[in-house]
Scaffold this motif. Sequence first.
Motif, PDB file in Angstrom:
ATOM      1  N   ARG A  36       0.524  20.334 -16.045  1.00 24.63           N
ATOM      2  CA  ARG A  36      -0.728  21.012 -16.381  1.00 24.63           C
ATOM      3  C   ARG A  36      -0.861  22.402 -15.762  1.00 24.63           C
ATOM      4  N   ARG A  37       0.081  22.808 -14.928  1.00 19.82           N
ATOM      5  CA  ARG A  37      -0.044  24.072 -14.214  1.00 19.82           C
ATOM      6  C   ARG A  37      -0.178  25.252 -15.172  1.00 19.82           C
ATOM      7  N   GLY A  38       0.667  25.292 -16.215  1.00 20.16           N
ATOM      8  CA  GLY A  38       0.604  26.402 -17.170  1.00 20.16           C
ATOM      9  C   GLY A  38      -0.725  26.461 -17.886  1.00 20.16           C
ATOM     10  N   ARG A  39      -1.239  25.323 -18.290  1.00 21.46           N
ATOM     11  CA  ARG A  39      -2.530  25.302 -18.978  1.00 21.46           C
ATOM     12  C   ARG A  39      -3.644  25.781 -18.061  1.00 21.46           C
ATOM     13  N   TRP A  40      -3.626  25.344 -16.805  1.00 20.60           N
ATOM     14  CA  TRP A  40      -4.659  25.776 -15.867  1.00 20.60           C
ATOM     15  C   TRP A  40      -4.586  27.280 -15.640  1.00 20.60           C
ATOM     16  N   MET A  41      -3.365  27.819 -15.552  1.00 22.57           N
ATOM     17  CA  MET A  41      -3.233  29.268 -15.339  1.00 22.57           C
ATOM     18  C   MET A  41      -3.760  30.028 -16.551  1.00 22.57           C
ATOM     19  N   TYR A  98       0.830  -1.198   0.000  1.00 19.88           N
ATOM     20  CA  TYR A  98       0.000   0.000   0.000  1.00 19.88           C
ATOM     21  C   TYR A  98       0.866   1.250   0.000  1.00 19.88           C
ATOM     22  N   ARG A  99       1.941   1.222   0.779  1.00 19.99           N
ATOM     23  CA  ARG A  99       2.839   2.379   0.828  1.00 19.99           C
ATOM     24  C   ARG A  99       3.486   2.611  -0.531  1.00 19.99           C
ATOM     25  N   ASP A 100       3.879   1.539  -1.220  1.00 19.33           N
ATOM     26  CA  ASP A 100       4.440   1.681  -2.564  1.00 19.33           C
ATOM     27  C   ASP A 100       3.416   2.275  -3.522  1.00 19.33           C
ATOM     28  N   TYR A 101       2.183   1.795  -3.428  1.00 17.30           N
ATOM     29  CA  TYR A 101       1.124   2.326  -4.283  1.00 17.30           C
ATOM     30  C   TYR A 101       0.910   3.810  -4.019  1.00 17.30           C
ATOM     31  N   ARG A 102       0.851   4.174  -2.727  1.00 25.44           N
ATOM     32  CA  ARG A 102       0.629   5.580  -2.366  1.00 25.44           C
ATOM     33  C   ARG A 102       1.767   6.466  -2.865  1.00 25.44           C
ATOM     34  N   ASP A 103       3.005   5.968  -2.756  1.00 22.83           N
ATOM     35  CA  ASP A 103       4.146   6.747  -3.237  1.00 22.83           C
ATOM     36  C   ASP A 103       4.081   6.953  -4.749  1.00 22.83           C
ATOM     37  N   ARG A 104       3.733   5.891  -5.475  1.00 20.95           N
ATOM     38  CA  ARG A 104       3.604   6.032  -6.934  1.00 20.95           C
ATOM     39  C   ARG A 104       2.502   7.018  -7.281  1.00 20.95           C
ATOM     40  N   GLN A 105       1.392   6.961  -6.547  1.00 24.26           N
ATOM     41  CA  GLN A 105       0.282   7.874  -6.811  1.00 24.26           C
ATOM     42  C   GLN A 105       0.692   9.328  -6.543  1.00 24.26           C
ATOM     43  N   GLU A 106       1.419   9.557  -5.462  1.00 29.70           N
ATOM     44  CA  GLU A 106       1.865  10.921  -5.161  1.00 29.70           C
ATOM     45  C   GLU A 106       2.834  11.431  -6.214  1.00 29.70           C
ATOM     46  N   ARG A 107       3.738  10.585  -6.679  1.00 27.56           N
ATOM     47  CA  ARG A 107       4.666  11.010  -7.744  1.00 27.56           C
ATOM     48  C   ARG A 107       3.901  11.364  -9.008  1.00 27.56           C
ATOM     49  N   TRP A 108       2.899  10.549  -9.361  1.00 27.02           N
ATOM     50  CA  TRP A 108       2.107  10.828 -10.546  1.00 27.02           C
ATOM     51  C   TRP A 108       1.352  12.143 -10.384  1.00 27.02           C
ATOM     52  N   ASP A 109       0.773  12.368  -9.208  1.00 29.35           N
ATOM     53  CA  ASP A 109       0.034  13.608  -8.966  1.00 29.35           C
ATOM     54  C   ASP A 109       0.944  14.827  -9.098  1.00 29.35           C
ATOM     55  N   ARG A 110       2.151  14.738  -8.522  1.00 30.89           N
ATOM     56  CA  ARG A 110       3.081  15.876  -8.631  1.00 30.89           C
ATOM     57  C   ARG A 110       3.460  16.131 -10.086  1.00 30.89           C
ATOM     58  N   ARG A 111       3.737  15.076 -10.830  1.00 29.30           N
ATOM     59  CA  ARG A 111       4.124  15.218 -12.234  1.00 29.30           C
ATOM     60  C   ARG A 111       2.971  15.814 -13.031  1.00 29.30           C
ATOM     61  N   TYR A 112       1.770  15.342 -12.792  1.00 30.25           N
ATOM     62  CA  TYR A 112       0.608  15.828 -13.539  1.00 30.25           C
ATOM     63  C   TYR A 112       0.358  17.301 -13.230  1.00 30.25           C
ATOM     64  N   ARG A 113       0.464  17.662 -11.946  1.00 26.17           N
ATOM     65  CA  ARG A 113       0.251  19.069 -11.593  1.00 26.17           C
ATOM     66  C   ARG A 113       1.276  19.964 -12.267  1.00 26.17           C
TER      67      ARG A 113
END
Length: 92
Positions: A73-78, A55-70
């Motif tokens: 996409r940050r410039g487009r959202w702005m 579960y911890r590995d899954y959560r870490d992968r999810q957080e890395r993906w979220d940071r990368r996605y943000r």
Amino acid sequence: MFVLLLILLAVLFGLGFLHALWWVAAAVLIFGLVHHGRGGTGGRGRGSHSDYGEYRDYRDRQERWDRRYRRQRRGRWMREDRQDRRDREHHR
């Protein structure tokens, strides 16, 4: 070996009609079989450390993906936010 355990279980159950203590022994045997079948305390049973590690590995992968996605996409959202503000001001 498993067949011998089943025979022992049947005998204990049958003796339980004579004295209830044999049913307790049969229940303990069933519990032991089920617990051993799940892998015991050192295996991958419910709530083991390996499950938490997965579960911890899954959560870490999810957080890395979220940071990368943000970041991507940050410039487009702005830009979209600026366009929305312009459109609201224009429609006033």
